[in-house]
Motif scaffolding. Structure first.
Motif, PDB file in Angstrom:
ATOM      1  N   SER A 167      10.811  -3.033  -9.054  1.00  0.00           N
ATOM      2  CA  SER A 167      11.191  -1.661  -9.422  1.00  0.00           C
ATOM      3  C   SER A 167      10.184  -0.675  -8.834  1.00  0.00           C
ATOM      4  N   GLU A 168       8.920  -1.116  -8.718  1.00  0.00           N
ATOM      5  CA  GLU A 168       7.903  -0.224  -8.137  1.00  0.00           C
ATOM      6  C   GLU A 168       8.146  -0.044  -6.636  1.00  0.00           C
ATOM      7  N   VAL A 169       8.543  -1.131  -5.979  1.00  0.00           N
ATOM      8  CA  VAL A 169       8.850  -1.027  -4.541  1.00  0.00           C
ATOM      9  C   VAL A 169      10.047  -0.087  -4.348  1.00  0.00           C
ATOM     10  N   ILE A 170      11.034  -0.201  -5.234  1.00  0.00           N
ATOM     11  CA  ILE A 170      12.233   0.648  -5.134  1.00  0.00           C
ATOM     12  C   ILE A 170      11.859   2.126  -5.278  1.00  0.00           C
ATOM     13  N   VAL A 171      11.051   2.433  -6.302  1.00  0.00           N
ATOM     14  CA  VAL A 171      10.652   3.836  -6.529  1.00  0.00           C
ATOM     15  C   VAL A 171       9.863   4.346  -5.319  1.00  0.00           C
ATOM     16  N   GLN A 172       8.939   3.503  -4.854  1.00  0.00           N
ATOM     17  CA  GLN A 172       8.077   3.915  -3.736  1.00  0.00           C
ATOM     18  C   GLN A 172       8.881   4.117  -2.447  1.00  0.00           C
ATOM     19  N   GLU A 173       9.723   3.160  -2.141  1.00  0.00           N
ATOM     20  CA  GLU A 173      10.401   3.169  -0.839  1.00  0.00           C
ATOM     21  C   GLU A 173      11.581   4.146  -0.802  1.00  0.00           C
ATOM     22  N   LEU A 174      12.264   4.317  -1.946  1.00  0.00           N
ATOM     23  CA  LEU A 174      13.419   5.230  -1.950  1.00  0.00           C
ATOM     24  C   LEU A 174      13.026   6.634  -2.405  1.00  0.00           C
ATOM     25  N   ILE A 176      12.761   7.775  -5.425  1.00  0.00           N
ATOM     26  CA  ILE A 176      13.643   8.281  -6.490  1.00  0.00           C
ATOM     27  C   ILE A 176      12.922   8.321  -7.830  1.00  0.00           C
ATOM     28  N   ASP A 177      13.526   9.067  -8.765  1.00  0.00           N
ATOM     29  CA  ASP A 177      12.990   9.206 -10.122  1.00  0.00           C
ATOM     30  C   ASP A 177      13.004   7.823 -10.802  1.00  0.00           C
ATOM     31  N   PRO A 178      11.857   7.349 -11.358  1.00  0.00           N
ATOM     32  CA  PRO A 178      11.855   6.048 -12.045  1.00  0.00           C
ATOM     33  C   PRO A 178      12.905   5.950 -13.157  1.00  0.00           C
ATOM     34  N   ALA A 179      13.304   7.098 -13.704  1.00  0.00           N
ATOM     35  CA  ALA A 179      14.323   7.067 -14.764  1.00  0.00           C
ATOM     36  C   ALA A 179      15.683   6.604 -14.231  1.00  0.00           C
ATOM     37  N   LEU A 180      15.842   6.612 -12.914  1.00  0.00           N
ATOM     38  CA  LEU A 180      17.110   6.145 -12.327  1.00  0.00           C
ATOM     39  C   LEU A 180      17.056   4.663 -11.942  1.00  0.00           C
ATOM     40  N   VAL A 181      15.898   4.035 -12.179  1.00  0.00           N
ATOM     41  CA  VAL A 181      15.740   2.632 -11.769  1.00  0.00           C
ATOM     42  C   VAL A 181      15.831   1.732 -13.004  1.00  0.00           C
ATOM     43  N   ALA A 182      16.554   0.643 -12.855  1.00  0.00           N
ATOM     44  CA  ALA A 182      16.663  -0.344 -13.943  1.00  0.00           C
ATOM     45  C   ALA A 182      16.434  -1.731 -13.363  1.00  0.00           C
ATOM     46  N   VAL A 183      16.108  -2.678 -14.255  1.00  0.00           N
ATOM     47  CA  VAL A 183      15.990  -4.080 -13.840  1.00  0.00           C
ATOM     48  C   VAL A 183      16.847  -4.905 -14.807  1.00  0.00           C
ATOM     49  N   ALA A 184      17.459  -5.957 -14.270  1.00  0.00           N
ATOM     50  CA  ALA A 184      18.238  -6.866 -15.126  1.00  0.00           C
ATOM     51  C   ALA A 184      17.588  -8.230 -15.042  1.00  0.00           C
ATOM     52  N   SER A 185      17.412  -8.873 -16.196  1.00  0.00           N
ATOM     53  CA  SER A 185      16.739 -10.170 -16.207  1.00  0.00           C
ATOM     54  C   SER A 185      17.269 -11.001 -17.374  1.00  0.00           C
ATOM     55  N   GLY A 186      16.779 -12.241 -17.479  1.00  0.00           N
ATOM     56  CA  GLY A 186      17.225 -13.102 -18.565  1.00  0.00           C
ATOM     57  C   GLY A 186      17.541 -14.498 -18.071  1.00  0.00           C
ATOM     58  N   PRO A 187      17.997 -15.373 -18.978  1.00  0.00           N
ATOM     59  CA  PRO A 187      18.332 -16.755 -18.597  1.00  0.00           C
ATOM     60  C   PRO A 187      19.642 -16.771 -17.830  1.00  0.00           C
ATOM     61  N   ASN A 188      19.580 -16.574 -16.538  1.00  0.00           N
ATOM     62  CA  ASN A 188      20.777 -16.281 -15.752  1.00  0.00           C
ATOM     63  C   ASN A 188      20.905 -17.174 -14.523  1.00  0.00           C
ATOM     64  N   LEU A 189      21.093 -18.455 -14.735  1.00  0.00           N
ATOM     65  CA  LEU A 189      21.318 -19.364 -13.603  1.00  0.00           C
ATOM     66  C   LEU A 189      22.687 -19.048 -13.003  1.00  0.00           C
ATOM     67  N   ALA A 190      22.694 -18.700 -11.729  1.00  0.00           N
ATOM     68  CA  ALA A 190      23.884 -18.113 -11.111  1.00  0.00           C
ATOM     69  C   ALA A 190      25.137 -18.981 -11.275  1.00  0.00           C
ATOM     70  N   LEU A 191      25.022 -20.257 -10.951  1.00  0.00           N
ATOM     71  CA  LEU A 191      26.239 -21.073 -10.913  1.00  0.00           C
ATOM     72  C   LEU A 191      26.911 -21.191 -12.287  1.00  0.00           C
ATOM     73  N   GLU A 192      26.096 -21.245 -13.348  1.00  0.00           N
ATOM     74  CA  GLU A 192      26.682 -21.322 -14.697  1.00  0.00           C
ATOM     75  C   GLU A 192      27.468 -20.046 -15.006  1.00  0.00           C
ATOM     76  N   ILE A 193      26.903 -18.918 -14.601  1.00  0.00           N
ATOM     77  CA  ILE A 193      27.570 -17.635 -14.893  1.00  0.00           C
ATOM     78  C   ILE A 193      28.815 -17.496 -14.024  1.00  0.00           C
ATOM     79  N   ALA A 194      28.713 -17.955 -12.782  1.00  0.00           N
ATOM     80  CA  ALA A 194      29.884 -17.906 -11.896  1.00  0.00           C
ATOM     81  C   ALA A 194      31.032 -18.728 -12.475  1.00  0.00           C
ATOM     82  N   LYS A 195      30.683 -19.728 -13.308  1.00  0.00           N
ATOM     83  CA  LYS A 195      31.727 -20.536 -13.975  1.00  0.00           C
ATOM     84  C   LYS A 195      32.127 -19.929 -15.312  1.00  0.00           C
ATOM     85  N   ARG A 196      31.645 -18.724 -15.563  1.00  0.00           N
ATOM     86  CA  ARG A 196      31.989 -17.966 -16.783  1.00  0.00           C
ATOM     87  C   ARG A 196      31.457 -18.616 -18.058  1.00  0.00           C
TER      88      ARG A 196
END
Ligand SMILES: NC(=O)C1=CN([C@@H]2O[C@H](COP(=O)(O)OP(=O)(O)OC[C@H]3O[C@@H](n4cnc5c(N)ncnc54)[C@H](O)[C@@H]3O)[C@@H](O)[C@H]2O)C=CC1
Ligand SMILES: O=C(CO)COP(=O)(O)O
Length: 382
Positions: A167-174, A176-196
């Motif tokens: 998020s710091e690289v995004i603010v620095q490089e773009l 933009i206002d940090p209030a417009l930047v978000a991060v998404a995280s969590g136990p999110n193994l892609a293939l399991e989620i792709a299988k719904r």
């Protein structure tokens, strides 16, 4: 910001869709009497949604899966792929066979290798490229970035050399206002989620409004996004669990059992928490989805690339061979050095991460990693 607020009514006259708006997704599913996620439920939720136009940059396993999550939450999603052949496959055959074999993608999901085409009309931008290429990718994005649009990091690494969070690289490089930047995280193994398979995530921004807007967009019948405003804790949780997952993979590869792994997991969480709190994170964030939750998923699953890389090291493969064998991104391998530098700058001990670095460097035999869960042999408070 979005052209429409998340509270505005959706532009559809369908009766079931109206019911969905009135009762929310959970209420709708309850009324349908469904215990599991069905295609019908997803179709109804899509119809009931606000149809925000969003762009996802990066068509690897997570970018493609997140695009599917957003599309099945009702957003109108366009996916940027670096390789034109992947963009063609996604748009024409609704597959991304390199990264998500066997998964059917939503018919509404389109992809292009032309970034300006993907950004056209986008009200939110989600970024999922390897952490070490992010800065270079943002340089291409900057001149065509739509004004006032939230930018969401889906990445779990820190930049080598600077030690900056994504998020710091995004603010620095773009710029933009940090209030417009978000991060998404969590136990999110892609293939399991792709299988719904049902999954929770957390969306964090220093602006609760931005986090809420993004979380509402990134929610569907099988994927639920919570919100917080602890960006530091949420982001470092995702980075640090990768390093502990490498350690768990190493001892797994050596052949050690559950006591060893539980010891590393538990002491690893203590290490993650001390580190993140020293940078201003809230301890409870590390006990939540972005910390403990992701630590459990990543340390337990053979789907995890970090865990897999560790296992190969534990089996005796050299670091170079492991990197060659991994054809997907294992962020932990690049994050070890910058994280140890950041820890040093705050006087935080990270014995487990330190030992992962030594195994990567070939200076510590993987079989010796387990007993050394502290810096000294003197008994310490837990
Ligand atoms: N796969 C997963 O289960 C999850 C991954 N993540 C995070 O998402 C981020 C992306 O990871 P994945 O999609 O899993 O990796 P991946 O290895 O599956 O895909 C990476 C994508 O980036 C592209 N890429 C490579 N070099 C590039 C460059 N120079 N410029 C632009 N694109 C480039 C690749 O072509 C590919 O499309 C990482 O930070 C990872 O930690 C987060 C949650 C879950
Ligand atoms: O972040 C992840 C799960 O939450 C994915 O982990 P890996 O990058 O180790 O595959």
């Amino acid at each position: 910001m979005s052209k429409r607020s998340s509270r505005e009514p959706a532009p559809t006259g369908d009766g079931t869709a109206k019911a969905a708006r009135a009762s929310g997704i959970a209420g709708l599913l309850e009324r349908l009497g469904r215990g599991s996620v069905t295609t019908e439920a997803i179709t109804i939720v899509q119809a009931a949604s606000l149809e925000r136009r969003v762009a996802v940059l990066g068509a690897g396993s997570w970018g493609t899966t997140f695009a599917k999550v957003l599309a099945e939450g009702g957003a109108d999603v366009s996916l940027w792929a670096r390789r034109p052949e992947i963009a063609r496959e996604v748009t024409e055959t609704h597959r991304n066979s390199d990264y998500l074999p066997g998964i059917n993608l939503p018919i509404s999901l389109t992809s292009s290798s032309r970034i300006e085409q993907v950004l056209d009309g986008a009200e939110q931008i989600y970024v999922s490229v390897p952490s070490q290429t992010l800065r270079q990718n943002l340089a291409d994005l900057r001149p065509i970035l739509p004004a006032g649009v939230p930018v969401v990091s889906l990445m779990k690494g820190v930049e080598k050399g600077t030690g900056l969070r994504m998020s710091e690289v995004i603010v620095q490089e773009l710029g933009i206002d940090p209030a417009l930047v978000a991060v998404a995280s969590g136990p999110n193994l892609a293939l399991e989620i792709a299988k719904r398979q049902p999954t929770a995530a957390v969306v964090s921004s220093e602006s609760l409004e931005t986090a809420t807007l993004v979380a509402a967009t990134a929610t569907n019948p099988y994927f639920r996004s919570f919100v917080n405003t602890d960006v530091i804790g949420t982001e470092f949780g995702g980075v640090l669990k990768n390093l502990i997952a490498v350690a768990i993979g190493i001892v797994d590869g050596v052949g050690y059992g559950e006591n060893t792994k539980a010891s590393i997991l538990t002491r690893g969480l203590a290490e993650m928490t001390s580190f993140a709190v020293s940078f201003g994170a809230k301890p409870e964030t590390l006990a939540g989805l972005a910390g403990l939750g992701d630590l459990i998923a990543t340390c337990q699953s053979p789907l995890s690339r970090n865990n897999t890389a560790g296992r190969l090291l534990g089996q005796g493969y050299r670091f170079d061979d492991v990197v060659r064998q991994m054809n997907q991104t294992a962020e932990g391998l690049a994050s070890v050095a910058p994280i140890l530098e950041l820890a040093k700058s705050r006087g935080v001990d990270m014995p487990i991460v330190q030992q992962v670095a030594e195994v990567l460097a070939g200076t510590l035999d993987p079989r010796d990693i387990a007993p050394h869960l502290t810096e000294t042999d003197e008994p310490q408070g837990e």
